[in-house]
Scaffold this active site. Structure first.
Site, short mmCIF file in Angstrom:
data_model
loop_
_atom_site.label_atom_id
_atom_site.label_comp_id
_atom_site.label_asym_id
_atom_site.label_seq_id
_atom_site.Cartn_x
_atom_site.Cartn_y
_atom_site.Cartn_z
N ILE A 94 32.98 58.46 5.37
CA ILE A 94 33.09 59.75 5.78
C ILE A 94 31.59 60.40 5.75
CG2 ILE A 94 33.85 62.05 4.92
CD1 ILE A 94 36.16 60.58 3.47
N PRO B 268 28.87 54.89 -2.68
CA PRO B 268 27.73 55.97 -2.59
C PRO B 268 28.78 57.37 -2.63
CG PRO B 268 28.32 54.96 -0.31
CD PRO B 268 29.08 54.04 -1.43
N ASP C 94 33.45 59.11 -0.13
CA ASP C 94 32.72 57.89 -0.20
C ASP C 94 31.92 57.95 1.23
OD1 ASP C 94 31.83 55.26 0.72
OD2 ASP C 94 33.85 54.18 -0.15
N HIS C 95 30.44 57.92 1.13
CA HIS C 95 29.80 58.26 2.30
C HIS C 95 29.71 57.01 3.33
CE1 HIS C 95 27.31 60.82 4.64
NE2 HIS C 95 26.07 60.65 3.77
N ARG C 96 30.24 55.80 2.83
CA ARG C 96 30.27 54.67 3.80
C ARG C 96 31.24 55.13 5.04
NH1 ARG C 96 31.48 50.07 -0.59
NH2 ARG C 96 33.10 51.74 -0.87
#
Length: 395
Positions: free
Chosen positions: A371, A191, A367-369
């Site tokens: 950060i 993501p 990477d929104h998983r």
């Protein structure tokens, strides 16, 4: 005359197979010791393999485009000198059969041929590889086979008639093929979140120009990307979450001790990302030499396997190609990528007045998983401060 089987050696850490890129000799040719015989492509680089001795090539056991395992016989040499322990014809025939049918490590299911990326895709899509019909050489399963099976189309589709005006087809191979797989995996599984920023790069551009002149006066080179790598390395030390990777299988974030910055480099074979290791511990002169060495090697197709492994963050300078603001795909297992655009004069407001200033666009994609938005913004602001006040770069 003795027969010597030349087997594919271990040409890179962790690489179990390689693709025959180009034969440099034909059957019947005489070769001398250390004469290049064949070019092999891996996921990381292209290397020439020299002959271990003088003799005549009597067999080639793989064609260009074949992917073979480490230890498999590539060719047979007849020689008057003893190079090593030769084998008999049955052993050669067995290898020939294996070479034609086995082009990647076997998947978990017995008798299934599928490369690691395809096995990973099958796990993600909950597909039993034992039920998939492979359409590749020797029944090898491709990503398209897995997707087709998952959608209910287990049978091989009928061959489509060529469309009017269809163009020339060029097979993805070697580094370009690997990059295509990595980018597809990145887009499919990560993501992405991107923040856009515009930086006042006046002082930064002046510093880069001065350092380049000083280096040239001393017979050296100072690539512009050197200062971008330095800024990224300093920012990574301040924000260690950006210097991490995600181990999806174990559900763990790996916090890396070393700061290894990859520099996206355009080459005739496609985009390659050579890595500057321990970028935060190098002097500015050492850093310039390292950036120059790895990027030049990448452009010339001479990058070693170690040059292309172990990156913890990638930077991309699209300004070198007159690029502006844009987004980039993260190179897994890294968790972020920073892209810089071309420095151009823009109308900005300073002290209530409209003035022209050199502005450099920057995008930070993460990477929104791993950060979150606040962490992403703080990292970007640190980079902004380093570039707008470049005295902090230790020059």
């Amino acid at each position: 005359m003795a027969r010597y089987e030349f087997r594919l050696p271990d040409i890179g850490e962790g690489l179990a197979e390689a693709e025959v890129a180009k034969w440099l000799v034909s059957v019947g040719d005489k070769v001398t010791e250390d004469q290049p015989v064949v070019e092999m492509m891996t996921d990381k680089a292209t290397v020439e393999l020299p002959s271990p001795g003088t003799g005549v090539v009597v067999e080639r056991l793989a064609a260009e485009g074949d992917v073979i395992k480490t230890g498999a016989v590539l060719y047979v040499l007849e020689t008057d000198t003893r190079i090593g322990s030769g084998g008999d014809e049955p052993a050669i025939a067995a290898v020939r059969e294996d070479t034609r049918t086995e082009s990647a490590p076997a998947a978990e299911a017995a008798g299934v041929l599928a490369p690691p990326a395809v096995r990973k895709l099958a796990r993600e899509m909950s597909v039993d590889l034992g039920m998939v019909k492979g359409t590749g050489p020797g029944g090898r399963i491709s990503a398209e086979d897995v997707k087709r099976h998952s959608s209910g189309g287990g049978q091989t589709p009928a061959k489509a008639e060529p469309a009017a005006g269809a163009g020339r087809r060029v097979k993805l191979r070697g580094v370009q093929k690997r990059m295509a797989e990595i980018m597809a995996l990145s887009a499919r599984t990560i993501p992405h979140v991107t923040g856009f920023h515009e930086l006042d790069a006046g002082a930064f551009a002046e510093l880069a120009a001065r350092l380049r002149r000083d280096a040239e006066n001393n017979g050296a080179r100072f690539p512009f990307d050197t200062l971008l790598v330095r800024a990224a390395a300093i920012a990574l030390r301040s924000h260690p979450i950006f210097n991490s990777s995600l181990d999806e299988e174990r559900g763990e974030i790996v916090m890396h001790e070393d700061v290894n910055v990859g520099v996206a480099t355009a080459t005739p074979d496609g985009l390659i990302v050579p890595v500057v290791r321990n970028a935060d511990s190098l002097s500015l002169g050492e850093l310039a030499a390292a950036v120059d060495r790895v990027t030049t090697a990448a452009r010339e197709g001479k990058a070693s396997v170690s040059d292309l492994q172990g990156g913890t963050l990638t930077i991309s300078n699209t300004g070198a190609w007159r690029g502006g603001l844009g987004t980039s795909l993260i190179k897994p297992p890294e968790v972020a990528i920073v892209a810089f655009g071309r420095i151009e004069d823009r109308a900005v407001v300073r002290d209530g007045k409209l003035v022209a200033r050199p502005v450099m666009p920057m995008s930070v994609t993460f990477d929104h998983r791993v950060i979150d938005g606040e962490q992403g913004l703080k990292f970007a602001l640190t980079l902004r401060g380093l570039i707008e006040e470049p005295d902090q770069l230790g020059a």
